[in-house]
Design a protein around this motif. Structure first.
Motif, PDB file in Angstrom:
ATOM      1  N   MET A   1       0.913  -1.199  -0.107  1.00 45.37           N
ATOM      2  CA  MET A   1       0.402   0.047  -0.403  1.00 45.37           C
ATOM      3  C   MET A   1       1.339   1.238  -0.184  1.00 45.37           C
ATOM      4  N   GLY A   2       1.198   1.602   0.810  1.00 43.42           N
ATOM      5  CA  GLY A   2       2.480   2.803   1.071  1.00 43.42           C
ATOM      6  C   GLY A   2       2.691   3.276   1.281  1.00 43.42           C
ATOM      7  N   PHE A   3       2.532   4.732   1.830  1.00 41.96           N
ATOM      8  CA  PHE A   3       2.860   6.162   2.783  1.00 41.96           C
ATOM      9  C   PHE A   3       1.510   6.282   2.268  1.00 41.96           C
ATOM     10  N   THR A   4       0.348   6.960   3.081  1.00 40.38           N
ATOM     11  CA  THR A   4      -1.351   8.077   2.610  1.00 40.38           C
ATOM     12  C   THR A   4      -0.435   8.985   1.840  1.00 40.38           C
ATOM     13  N   ASP A   5       0.231   9.674   3.294  1.00 41.77           N
ATOM     14  CA  ASP A   5       0.948  11.130   2.553  1.00 41.77           C
ATOM     15  C   ASP A   5       1.914  12.044   3.149  1.00 41.77           C
ATOM     16  N   SER A   6       2.317  12.492   2.322  1.00 43.10           N
ATOM     17  CA  SER A   6       3.866  13.071   2.747  1.00 43.10           C
ATOM     18  C   SER A   6       4.253  13.103   3.923  1.00 43.10           C
ATOM     19  N   GLY A   7       3.325  13.697   4.798  1.00 40.86           N
ATOM     20  CA  GLY A   7       3.252  13.736   6.627  1.00 40.86           C
ATOM     21  C   GLY A   7       3.729  12.289   7.271  1.00 40.86           C
ATOM     22  N   PRO A  44       4.340   9.407  -2.031  1.00 43.37           N
ATOM     23  CA  PRO A  44       4.124  10.867  -2.300  1.00 43.37           C
ATOM     24  C   PRO A  44       5.459  10.971  -1.896  1.00 43.37           C
ATOM     25  N   ASP A  45       5.459  13.288  -2.929  1.00 42.91           N
ATOM     26  CA  ASP A  45       6.039  13.830  -3.020  1.00 42.91           C
ATOM     27  C   ASP A  45       6.786  14.720  -1.357  1.00 42.91           C
ATOM     28  N   VAL A  46       7.946  14.179  -0.887  1.00 43.60           N
ATOM     29  CA  VAL A  46       8.526  15.155   0.067  1.00 43.60           C
ATOM     30  C   VAL A  46      10.170  15.268  -0.082  1.00 43.60           C
ATOM     31  N   MET A  73      14.822   9.170  -4.285  1.00 42.78           N
ATOM     32  CA  MET A  73      14.398   7.848  -4.630  1.00 42.78           C
ATOM     33  C   MET A  73      12.850   7.892  -4.303  1.00 42.78           C
ATOM     34  N   THR A  74      12.630   6.821  -4.488  1.00 42.51           N
ATOM     35  CA  THR A  74      10.500   6.623  -4.162  1.00 42.51           C
ATOM     36  C   THR A  74      10.478   6.732  -2.251  1.00 42.51           C
ATOM     37  N   ALA A  75       9.296   6.843  -2.300  1.00 41.76           N
ATOM     38  CA  ALA A  75       9.528   6.746  -0.460  1.00 41.76           C
ATOM     39  C   ALA A  75       9.379   5.107  -0.286  1.00 41.76           C
ATOM     40  N   ASP A  76       8.700   4.496  -1.379  1.00 41.82           N
ATOM     41  CA  ASP A  76       8.828   2.998  -0.955  1.00 41.82           C
ATOM     42  C   ASP A  76      10.006   2.439  -1.007  1.00 41.82           C
ATOM     43  N   THR A  77      11.192   3.348  -1.462  1.00 39.18           N
ATOM     44  CA  THR A  77      13.005   2.260  -1.662  1.00 39.18           C
ATOM     45  C   THR A  77      12.839   3.123  -0.094  1.00 39.18           C
ATOM     46  N   GLY A  78      12.944   4.125   0.161  1.00 37.74           N
ATOM     47  CA  GLY A  78      12.840   4.288   1.620  1.00 37.74           C
ATOM     48  C   GLY A  78      13.096   3.501   2.799  1.00 37.74           C
ATOM     49  N   ARG A 123       8.429   0.642  15.365  1.00 42.78           N
ATOM     50  CA  ARG A 123       7.750   1.731  15.491  1.00 42.78           C
ATOM     51  C   ARG A 123       6.253   1.131  14.386  1.00 42.78           C
ATOM     52  N   LEU A 124       6.728   1.592  12.828  1.00 41.65           N
ATOM     53  CA  LEU A 124       5.587   0.790  12.146  1.00 41.65           C
ATOM     54  C   LEU A 124       4.703   0.157  12.359  1.00 41.65           C
ATOM     55  N   LYS A 125       4.996  -1.125  13.298  1.00 39.08           N
ATOM     56  CA  LYS A 125       4.570  -2.184  14.410  1.00 39.08           C
ATOM     57  C   LYS A 125       3.478  -1.707  15.650  1.00 39.08           C
ATOM     58  N   ALA A 126       4.382  -1.340  16.665  1.00 40.74           N
ATOM     59  CA  ALA A 126       3.425  -0.200  17.456  1.00 40.74           C
ATOM     60  C   ALA A 126       2.263   0.468  16.636  1.00 40.74           C
ATOM     61  N   ASP A 127       2.533   1.367  15.472  1.00 41.51           N
ATOM     62  CA  ASP A 127       1.869   2.169  14.840  1.00 41.51           C
ATOM     63  C   ASP A 127       0.226   1.570  14.012  1.00 41.51           C
ATOM     64  N   GLY A 128       0.623   0.100  14.469  1.00 41.56           N
ATOM     65  CA  GLY A 128      -0.449  -0.559  13.218  1.00 41.56           C
ATOM     66  C   GLY A 128       0.016  -0.839  12.011  1.00 41.56           C
ATOM     67  N   ARG A 129       1.042  -0.413  10.920  1.00 43.75           N
ATOM     68  CA  ARG A 129       1.187  -0.235   9.559  1.00 43.75           C
ATOM     69  C   ARG A 129       1.979  -1.493   9.259  1.00 43.75           C
ATOM     70  N   ASP A 130       1.432  -2.628   9.619  1.00 40.59           N
ATOM     71  CA  ASP A 130       2.107  -3.691   9.522  1.00 40.59           C
ATOM     72  C   ASP A 130       1.995  -3.587   7.767  1.00 40.59           C
ATOM     73  N   ASP A 131       1.359  -2.157   6.594  1.00 42.78           N
ATOM     74  CA  ASP A 131       1.217  -2.540   5.576  1.00 42.78           C
ATOM     75  C   ASP A 131       2.890  -2.130   5.222  1.00 42.78           C
ATOM     76  N   LEU A 132       3.779  -1.437   4.964  1.00 43.05           N
ATOM     77  CA  LEU A 132       4.675  -0.828   5.317  1.00 43.05           C
ATOM     78  C   LEU A 132       5.347  -1.976   4.970  1.00 43.05           C
ATOM     79  N   LEU A 133       5.358  -2.726   6.353  1.00 41.87           N
ATOM     80  CA  LEU A 133       6.145  -4.183   5.914  1.00 41.87           C
ATOM     81  C   LEU A 133       6.766  -4.538   4.788  1.00 41.87           C
ATOM     82  N   VAL A 134       7.830  -4.881   4.598  1.00 38.97           N
ATOM     83  CA  VAL A 134       8.179  -5.709   3.180  1.00 38.97           C
ATOM     84  C   VAL A 134       9.110  -7.046   3.270  1.00 38.97           C
TER      85      VAL A 134
END
Length: 134
Positions: A1-7, A44-46, A73-78, A123-134
């Motif tokens: 899925m990836g990051f929802t926004d630059s923030g 997203p761009d930031v 780089m793309t945010a996904d690569t980062g 930190r990703l796991k603590a915030d429930g962002r398992d969708d960002l785990l690769v």
């Protein structure tokens, strides 16, 4: 899925440097480099600027501290990089990560970065962002 926004990109990827500055071993080493590194993300761009000497992380470039290096780089690569899934020299060779400026100094930072993979993933796991785990 990836990051929802630059923030979110700034929160997670910028946040890992805030964590690093608090680390009694890594923090002083980062400060000692004196580097100002801009991470120019797309999708997203930031732009996240990390001023090592001043222990500051902010969005956007300003006049008071010009980056000594910029990594694009793309945010996904980062995101994948901070999980230990991206080989920096290989990604640079394949143009997945483009570096302008002091490349040698950035490569010296890479071993310090490895120590931050676990806190980033936690930190990703603590915030429930398992969708960002690769």
């Amino acid at each position: 899925m990836g990051f929802t926004d630059s923030g979110e990109v700034a929160k997670y990827i910028g946040g890992i440097f805030e964590t690093a500055f608090q680390d009694p071993e890594i923090g002083p080493k980062l400060v000692a480099t004196g580097l100002v590194v801009a991470f120019d993300f797309t999708d997203p761009d930031v732009i996240v600027v990390v001023d090592m000497a001043n222990k500051s992380v902010r969005q956007g470039v300003n006049a008071e501290s010009t980056p000594s290096a910029t990594m694009s780089m793309t945010a996904d690569t980062g995101n994948a990089y901070w999980q230990g899934k991206v080989n920096l020299p290989l990604a640079m060779a394949k143009k997945k990560i483009k570096v302008d400026g002091n490349v040698a100094s950035l490569l010296k930072l890479a071993p310090l970065g490895k120590r931050l993979y676990s806190p980033y993933i936690e930190r990703l796991k603590a915030d429930g962002r398992d969708d960002l785990l690769v």
